[in-house]
Motif scaffolding. Structure first.
Motif, short mmCIF file in Angstrom:
data_model
loop_
_atom_site.label_atom_id
_atom_site.label_comp_id
_atom_site.label_asym_id
_atom_site.label_seq_id
_atom_site.Cartn_x
_atom_site.Cartn_y
_atom_site.Cartn_z
N ASN A 96 39.30 35.25 5.07
CA ASN A 96 38.09 35.82 6.18
C ASN A 96 38.37 35.04 7.40
N ILE A 97 38.27 35.66 8.42
CA ILE A 97 38.22 35.38 9.73
C ILE A 97 36.87 35.66 10.71
N SER A 98 36.25 34.74 11.04
CA SER A 98 35.08 35.08 11.68
C SER A 98 35.30 34.21 13.01
N ALA A 99 34.24 34.65 14.05
CA ALA A 99 34.49 34.19 15.54
C ALA A 99 32.99 33.79 16.00
N GLY A 100 32.79 33.24 16.81
CA GLY A 100 31.40 33.23 17.68
C GLY A 100 31.44 32.20 18.35
N ALA A 101 30.44 32.17 19.58
CA ALA A 101 30.25 31.10 20.51
C ALA A 101 29.47 29.89 19.95
N ASP A 118 28.01 25.39 21.17
CA ASP A 118 27.64 24.86 22.05
C ASP A 118 28.72 24.20 22.83
N ALA A 119 30.01 23.93 22.01
CA ALA A 119 31.14 23.15 22.64
C ALA A 119 32.17 24.28 23.14
N GLY A 120 31.97 25.67 22.82
CA GLY A 120 32.84 26.49 23.32
C GLY A 120 32.76 27.70 22.44
N TYR A 121 34.03 28.14 21.72
CA TYR A 121 34.35 29.23 20.97
C TYR A 121 34.89 29.01 19.96
N THR A 157 38.26 26.18 4.56
CA THR A 157 37.88 26.72 5.93
C THR A 157 38.63 26.02 7.17
N PHE A 158 39.49 26.55 8.03
CA PHE A 158 39.77 25.84 9.10
C PHE A 158 39.22 26.22 10.30
N THR A 159 38.67 25.47 11.00
CA THR A 159 37.78 25.88 12.25
C THR A 159 38.76 25.61 13.44
N CYS A 160 38.99 26.50 14.42
CA CYS A 160 39.69 26.21 15.56
C CYS A 160 38.44 26.58 16.77
N LEU A 161 38.47 25.41 17.57
CA LEU A 161 37.40 25.33 18.61
C LEU A 161 38.13 25.44 19.95
#
Length: 175
Positions: A77-82, A84-87, A151-155
């Protein structure tokens, strides 16, 4: 893998890269190789960056979610969103997971948490992911996924986003 890592550099002129297009390419490739897998993806932003590096980042993270998975139906599952620190872009899987005590070192070269003959690999893939995020002025981290797995989170920093999800117009933001 070592050669791929050594070729990562920041000299290329950043361009507007659609992450949706990259994931669509990866979906076609991975569902051919893993016919029983399911890759769900929310709409993703356009990033000002290097296409090859972003392709490598997402290929490694999605590929690991499928590789380190013993489920009859591997799920990404790939999610995305804005934020405080970016996207942020989060890639979650229902795989075997990563023990929390290894979170701080899995992005180092040659670190293999699930080594031996059970899973093939060099221990460089996540180091490549970390380097790609550094070259794009962002960060990457990992945590346990709600459904098991990881879950890997890329900011990405805000100035790297050229088109947000749902934006009709290009923001024309250059790094």
């Amino acid at each position: 893998d070592i050669l791929a890592y050594s070729r990562l550099e920041s000299g290329a002129e950043p361009k507007a890269i659609s992450l949706d297009e990259i994931v669509a390419d990866i979906q076609r490739e991975q569902t051919t190789e893993h016919s029983n897998c399911k890759i769900d993806c929310e709409p993703l932003p356009t990033i000002n960056g290097d296409r090859g590096q972003l392709q490598q980042l997402l290929t490694n993270l999605i590929g690991n979610g499928l590789k380190y998975n013993e489920s009859d139906e591997p799920q990404i599952n790939i999610s995305a969103g804005a934020c405080d620190a970016g996207y942020r872009i989060a890639i979650s899987d229902n795989g075997i997971g990563i023990p929390q005590e290894h979170y701080d070192k899995i992005f180092d070269m040659f670190v293999r948490v699930h080594g031996g003959s059970r899973f093939q690999g060099s221990g460089i893939g996540l180091a490549i992911c970390k380097r790609v995020m550094e070259l794009h002025e962002g960060t990457i981290d990992v945590c346990a996924s709600p459904d098991g797995g990881s879950t890997f989170t890329c900011l990405f920093p805000e100035h790297r986003i050229t088109k947000r999800v749902g934006d009709a117009a290009n923001l024309n933001i250059a790094s």
